[in-house]
Design a protein around this motif. Structure first.
Motif, PDB file in Angstrom:
ATOM      1  N   ASP A 108      51.351   8.691  79.810  1.00  0.00           N
ATOM      2  CA  ASP A 108      49.975   8.212  79.913  1.00  0.00           C
ATOM      3  C   ASP A 108      49.043   8.929  78.945  1.00  0.00           C
ATOM      4  OD1 ASP A 108      50.987   6.680  81.900  1.00  0.00           O
ATOM      5  OD2 ASP A 108      50.165   7.889  83.553  1.00  0.00           O
ATOM      6  N   ILE A 109      49.427  10.151  78.547  1.00  0.00           N
ATOM      7  CA  ILE A 109      48.565  10.941  77.669  1.00  0.00           C
ATOM      8  C   ILE A 109      48.708  10.529  76.206  1.00  0.00           C
ATOM      9  CG2 ILE A 109      50.175  12.790  77.076  1.00  0.00           C
ATOM     10  CD1 ILE A 109      47.915  14.781  77.678  1.00  0.00           C
ATOM     11  N   VAL A 110      49.538   9.517  75.907  1.00  0.00           N
ATOM     12  CA  VAL A 110      49.766   9.113  74.530  1.00  0.00           C
ATOM     13  C   VAL A 110      48.474   8.678  73.845  1.00  0.00           C
ATOM     14  CG1 VAL A 110      50.241   6.669  74.997  1.00  0.00           C
ATOM     15  CG2 VAL A 110      51.331   7.800  73.047  1.00  0.00           C
ATOM     16  N   GLY A 111      47.491   8.218  74.637  1.00  0.00           N
ATOM     17  CA  GLY A 111      46.222   7.810  74.040  1.00  0.00           C
ATOM     18  C   GLY A 111      45.500   8.944  73.348  1.00  0.00           C
ATOM     19  N   LEU A 112      45.725  10.169  73.835  1.00  0.00           N
ATOM     20  CA  LEU A 112      45.065  11.314  73.192  1.00  0.00           C
ATOM     21  C   LEU A 112      45.597  11.582  71.796  1.00  0.00           C
ATOM     22  CD1 LEU A 112      44.819  13.858  76.152  1.00  0.00           C
ATOM     23  CD2 LEU A 112      43.036  12.387  75.197  1.00  0.00           C
ATOM     24  N   THR A 162      48.551  -5.261  76.735  1.00  0.00           N
ATOM     25  CA  THR A 162      47.736  -4.032  76.740  1.00  0.00           C
ATOM     26  C   THR A 162      47.887  -3.280  75.425  1.00  0.00           C
ATOM     27  OG1 THR A 162      48.031  -3.856  79.138  1.00  0.00           O
ATOM     28  CG2 THR A 162      47.277  -1.894  77.972  1.00  0.00           C
ATOM     29  N   ALA A 163      49.120  -3.099  74.973  1.00  0.00           N
ATOM     30  CA  ALA A 163      49.357  -2.411  73.704  1.00  0.00           C
ATOM     31  C   ALA A 163      48.810  -3.218  72.542  1.00  0.00           C
ATOM     32  CB  ALA A 163      50.851  -2.170  73.518  1.00  0.00           C
ATOM     33  N   LEU A 164      48.987  -4.540  72.609  1.00  0.00           N
ATOM     34  CA  LEU A 164      48.498  -5.398  71.530  1.00  0.00           C
ATOM     35  C   LEU A 164      46.987  -5.269  71.371  1.00  0.00           C
ATOM     36  CD1 LEU A 164      49.579  -7.500  69.504  1.00  0.00           C
ATOM     37  CD2 LEU A 164      49.003  -9.259  71.171  1.00  0.00           C
ATOM     38  N   LEU A 165      46.268  -5.267  72.476  1.00  0.00           N
ATOM     39  CA  LEU A 165      44.821  -5.147  72.424  1.00  0.00           C
ATOM     40  C   LEU A 165      44.400  -3.741  71.977  1.00  0.00           C
ATOM     41  CD1 LEU A 165      42.092  -6.448  72.916  1.00  0.00           C
ATOM     42  CD2 LEU A 165      42.259  -5.783  75.337  1.00  0.00           C
ATOM     43  N   GLY A 166      45.125  -2.724  72.452  1.00  0.00           N
ATOM     44  CA  GLY A 166      44.800  -1.352  72.043  1.00  0.00           C
ATOM     45  C   GLY A 166      44.984  -1.138  70.547  1.00  0.00           C
ATOM     46  N   ILE A 167      46.098  -1.654  70.003  1.00  0.00           N
ATOM     47  CA  ILE A 167      46.343  -1.525  68.560  1.00  0.00           C
ATOM     48  C   ILE A 167      45.285  -2.270  67.771  1.00  0.00           C
ATOM     49  CG2 ILE A 167      47.952  -2.090  66.703  1.00  0.00           C
ATOM     50  CD1 ILE A 167      50.226  -1.685  68.757  1.00  0.00           C
ATOM     51  N   ALA A 168      44.917  -3.457  68.258  1.00  0.00           N
ATOM     52  CA  ALA A 168      43.900  -4.258  67.566  1.00  0.00           C
ATOM     53  C   ALA A 168      42.559  -3.523  67.543  1.00  0.00           C
ATOM     54  CB  ALA A 168      43.760  -5.618  68.237  1.00  0.00           C
ATOM     55  N   ILE A 221      29.669   0.683  66.620  1.00  0.00           N
ATOM     56  CA  ILE A 221      30.701  -0.311  66.921  1.00  0.00           C
ATOM     57  C   ILE A 221      32.091   0.334  66.856  1.00  0.00           C
ATOM     58  CG2 ILE A 221      31.764  -2.461  66.151  1.00  0.00           C
ATOM     59  CD1 ILE A 221      29.033  -3.335  65.128  1.00  0.00           C
ATOM     60  N   GLY A 222      32.302   1.163  65.843  1.00  0.00           N
ATOM     61  CA  GLY A 222      33.588   1.842  65.725  1.00  0.00           C
ATOM     62  C   GLY A 222      33.886   2.730  66.915  1.00  0.00           C
ATOM     63  N   ALA A 223      32.875   3.467  67.380  1.00  0.00           N
ATOM     64  CA  ALA A 223      33.070   4.331  68.549  1.00  0.00           C
ATOM     65  C   ALA A 223      33.379   3.520  69.797  1.00  0.00           C
ATOM     66  CB  ALA A 223      31.828   5.194  68.766  1.00  0.00           C
ATOM     67  N   LEU A 224      32.712   2.375  69.935  1.00  0.00           N
ATOM     68  CA  LEU A 224      32.950   1.520  71.100  1.00  0.00           C
ATOM     69  C   LEU A 224      34.349   0.919  71.090  1.00  0.00           C
ATOM     70  CD1 LEU A 224      29.503  -0.336  71.366  1.00  0.00           C
ATOM     71  CD2 LEU A 224      30.376   1.512  72.812  1.00  0.00           C
ATOM     72  N   CYS A 225      34.958   0.803  69.911  1.00  0.00           N
ATOM     73  CA  CYS A 225      36.325   0.284  69.832  1.00  0.00           C
ATOM     74  C   CYS A 225      37.348   1.374  70.141  1.00  0.00           C
ATOM     75  CB  CYS A 225      36.593  -0.293  68.442  1.00  0.00           C
ATOM     76  SG  CYS A 225      35.684  -1.810  68.058  1.00  0.00           S
ATOM     77  N   ILE A 226      37.035   2.611  69.781  1.00  0.00           N
ATOM     78  CA  ILE A 226      38.001   3.699  69.974  1.00  0.00           C
ATOM     79  C   ILE A 226      38.194   4.004  71.456  1.00  0.00           C
ATOM     80  CG2 ILE A 226      38.401   6.166  69.604  1.00  0.00           C
ATOM     81  CD1 ILE A 226      37.045   5.895  66.907  1.00  0.00           C
ATOM     82  N   MET A 227      37.111   4.062  72.202  1.00  0.00           N
ATOM     83  CA  MET A 227      37.200   4.493  73.607  1.00  0.00           C
ATOM     84  C   MET A 227      38.086   3.607  74.457  1.00  0.00           C
ATOM     85  SD  MET A 227      33.371   6.033  74.308  1.00  0.00           S
ATOM     86  CE  MET A 227      32.475   4.656  73.578  1.00  0.00           C
ATOM     87  N   PRO A 228      37.910   2.276  74.473  1.00  0.00           N
ATOM     88  CA  PRO A 228      38.831   1.466  75.281  1.00  0.00           C
ATOM     89  C   PRO A 228      40.253   1.460  74.738  1.00  0.00           C
ATOM     90  CG  PRO A 228      37.350   0.067  74.005  1.00  0.00           C
ATOM     91  CD  PRO A 228      36.857   1.459  73.864  1.00  0.00           C
ATOM     92  N   ALA A 229      40.407   1.649  73.412  1.00  0.00           N
ATOM     93  CA  ALA A 229      41.758   1.669  72.844  1.00  0.00           C
ATOM     94  C   ALA A 229      42.554   2.844  73.397  1.00  0.00           C
ATOM     95  CB  ALA A 229      41.673   1.746  71.324  1.00  0.00           C
ATOM     96  N   VAL A 230      41.910   4.001  73.555  1.00  0.00           N
ATOM     97  CA  VAL A 230      42.584   5.171  74.111  1.00  0.00           C
ATOM     98  C   VAL A 230      43.036   4.902  75.541  1.00  0.00           C
ATOM     99  CG1 VAL A 230      42.269   7.589  74.774  1.00  0.00           C
ATOM    100  CG2 VAL A 230      41.360   6.778  72.592  1.00  0.00           C
ATOM    101  N   VAL A 231      42.200   4.248  76.312  1.00  0.00           N
ATOM    102  CA  VAL A 231      42.553   3.907  77.700  1.00  0.00           C
ATOM    103  C   VAL A 231      43.721   2.933  77.732  1.00  0.00           C
ATOM    104  CG1 VAL A 231      41.711   2.879  79.844  1.00  0.00           C
ATOM    105  CG2 VAL A 231      40.199   4.347  78.477  1.00  0.00           C
ATOM    106  N   LEU A 232      43.684   1.947  76.850  1.00  0.00           N
ATOM    107  CA  LEU A 232      44.745   0.931  76.823  1.00  0.00           C
ATOM    108  C   LEU A 232      46.091   1.544  76.435  1.00  0.00           C
ATOM    109  CD1 LEU A 232      42.742  -1.951  75.120  1.00  0.00           C
ATOM    110  CD2 LEU A 232      43.612  -1.946  77.469  1.00  0.00           C
ATOM    111  N   PHE A 233      46.093   2.491  75.494  1.00  0.00           N
ATOM    112  CA  PHE A 233      47.348   3.128  75.094  1.00  0.00           C
ATOM    113  C   PHE A 233      47.997   3.863  76.271  1.00  0.00           C
ATOM    114  CE2 PHE A 233      45.992   3.423  70.391  1.00  0.00           C
ATOM    115  CZ  PHE A 233      46.637   2.227  70.118  1.00  0.00           C
ATOM    116  N   GLY A 234      47.181   4.388  77.166  1.00  0.00           N
ATOM    117  CA  GLY A 234      47.724   5.096  78.319  1.00  0.00           C
ATOM    118  C   GLY A 234      48.253   4.181  79.405  1.00  0.00           C
ATOM    119  N   ASN A 235      48.084   2.868  79.221  1.00  0.00           N
ATOM    120  CA  ASN A 235      48.507   1.932  80.262  1.00  0.00           C
ATOM    121  C   ASN A 235      49.452   0.851  79.745  1.00  0.00           C
ATOM    122  OD1 ASN A 235      46.735   2.447  82.887  1.00  0.00           O
ATOM    123  ND2 ASN A 235      45.425   2.786  81.097  1.00  0.00           N
ATOM    124  N   CYS A 236      49.934   1.023  78.524  1.00  0.00           N
ATOM    125  CA  CYS A 236      50.888   0.036  78.011  1.00  0.00           C
ATOM    126  C   CYS A 236      52.292   0.396  78.494  1.00  0.00           C
ATOM    127  CB  CYS A 236      50.826  -0.046  76.490  1.00  0.00           C
ATOM    128  SG  CYS A 236      51.128   1.517  75.632  1.00  0.00           S
TER     129      CYS A 236
END
Length: 429
Positions: A17-21, A193-199, A276-291
């Protein structure tokens, strides 16, 4: 019971789950190379990049970083306390040993282009101007428009950008291909989940890169009037010297001018893109921890490899990332001055030992002037040192390369005021 978890079982297996970090670690690697990354168009590629937030700055730099050093024009008298970014790439100060000395000649590469008439001798035997000679003259004429003698000099060939095949550009394109592969893997395993996080993380990298994208603008001399040579002397904090023989135009570009960063978007738009860039990074980190476990392994391994690659790139000299082909540099250090930083004769306690005085004399010997020494503060302003500088300048002007500078300095330093006055009178006569 096993000492180590086995498999991705939720009841006791591996959990990543910590992979997002991992997506936001390695900030120091990216921050140190931020200027080189955002100077190339490859910063626009949507891709995985460690710690893209390292490119986010509250204020964008308006000029490239400079190195602390004393820079003084031999003839112009201009003195500065910093060495420009590109000049430090051409001759890095941190590679100089204490008390070392170099003489470099820097010219425009375009000025070295000449028409080699000998290549067209056979064709000229047929009479008239041959197509080969016409092409040579056309190329030479076009390139000469970018030299300091051309009326177009004030606006031509000013940019010094990233090398097309620089290590950072290669890594950027490779990570772009890697990202495409991860997207394919996420689609194969039906991992939305991973697809959206990578995007999202790829989009943030592209947006932040666009916001920080910039180009250089080297200030050049506009006037074409005749001016003295632009030779400069650089003194490092460790007592090393570099004498650069160049034109006044090159001295202005590399040493006296300000190497500015011209950003391609306005400051207000920059802040919006950063948000906008910061707003994209935060949910991506969460998504990586749940793929899924498989995608966590792939994403985590990708970020670990990218962190390692950027760390290895940070070891390389910075000049590998920049296209400095505008200038041609030649080391013309005299043979009797190349070992200024070493002991050349252990039996000679004066001229055979490395010292600041000996190196300073080598520089004076090549410039045949001492005014720059006073202006740059390279020697104390005591009567004894002024007397030594007068004698050193006289010896240099007479091309007395064997003058025993260190011994004479030691003799002058212990002179009384009366002895010093008599010595100056004798020297003047």
């Amino acid at each position: 019971m096993s000492w180590f978890p086995i498999g991705p079982d939720d009841s006791g297996g591996w959990r990543l789950d910590i992979v997002g970090l991992l997506a936001v670690t390695g900030e120091s690697f990216i921050h140190d190379q931020a200027e080189a990354i955002t100077s190339s168009a490859t910063c626009l590629l949507p891709r995985l990049m460690p710690a893209p937030q390292a490119l986010m700055r509250a204020r964008r730099p308006v000029a490239l970083e400079s190195e602390t050093a004393k820079v003084c024009g031999v003839y112009s008298g201009v003195t500065m306390d910093t060495l420009g970014f590109f000049a430090n790439l051409i001759h890095p100060l941190d590679e100089l040993a204490p008390f070392s000395f170099k003489v470099l000649r820097i010219v425009y590469t375009a000025d070295l282009v000449t028409v080699r008439r000998g290549e067209a001798v056979d064709d000229l035997d047929n009479g008239g101007e041959t197509p080969r000679l016409r092409r040579a003259k056309t190329v030479h004429g076009a390139l000469s428009n970018f030299t300091s003698n051309s009326p177009l000099f004030e606006s031509a060939n000013k940019d010094v950008g990233a090398v097309l095949y620089s290590p950072l550009n290669i890594v950027a394109f490779s990570s772009f291909l890697l990202t495409i592969g991860l997207v394919g893997a996420a689609a194969y395993w039906n991992d939305g989940t991973a697809l959206l996080g990578i995007a999202l993380i790829s989009l943030s990298t592209s947006i932040i890169g666009w916001a920080g994208w910039w180009r250089t603008d080297i200030r050049s001399r506009r006037s074409l009037s005749k001016v003295p040579d632009g030779d400069v002397v650089i003194r490092s904090r460790e007592g090393a010297f570099i004498l650069v023989k160049c034109s006044e135009a090159i001295a202005l570009e590399l040493y006296a001018g300000i190497q500015e960063c011209h950003h391609r978007i306005q400051a207000r738009a920059y802040r919006i893109f950063m948000m906008i860039g910061a707003l994209c990074i935060m949910p991506a980190v969460v998504l990586f921890g749940n793929c899924t476990f498989n995608m966590q392994i792939l994403v985590g391994a990708s970020y670990m490899i990218l962190n390692l690659v950027y760390w290895l790139i940070g070891i390389l000299p910075r000049r590998y990332h920049w296209d400095l082909s505008r200038y041609t540099v030649e080391d013309i250090t005299p043979v009797d001055a190349r070992n200024a930083h070493t002991v050349t004769d252990e039996n000679d306690p004066h001229e055979g030992m490395r010292s600041f005085t000996r190196t300073l004399w080598f520089v004076i010997r090549e410039t045949k002037r001492t005014a720059w020494v006073v202006r740059s503060g390279s020697a104390p302003s005591t009567p004894q040192w002024r007397a030594w500088l007068d004698e050193a300048e006289s010896a240099a002007y007479k091309t007395d390369r064997k003058w025993r500078a260190v011994r004479r300095k030691d003799e002058i330093m212990v002179m009384s005021s009366e002895e010093l006055s008599r010595a100056q009178t004798t020297h003047g006569n």
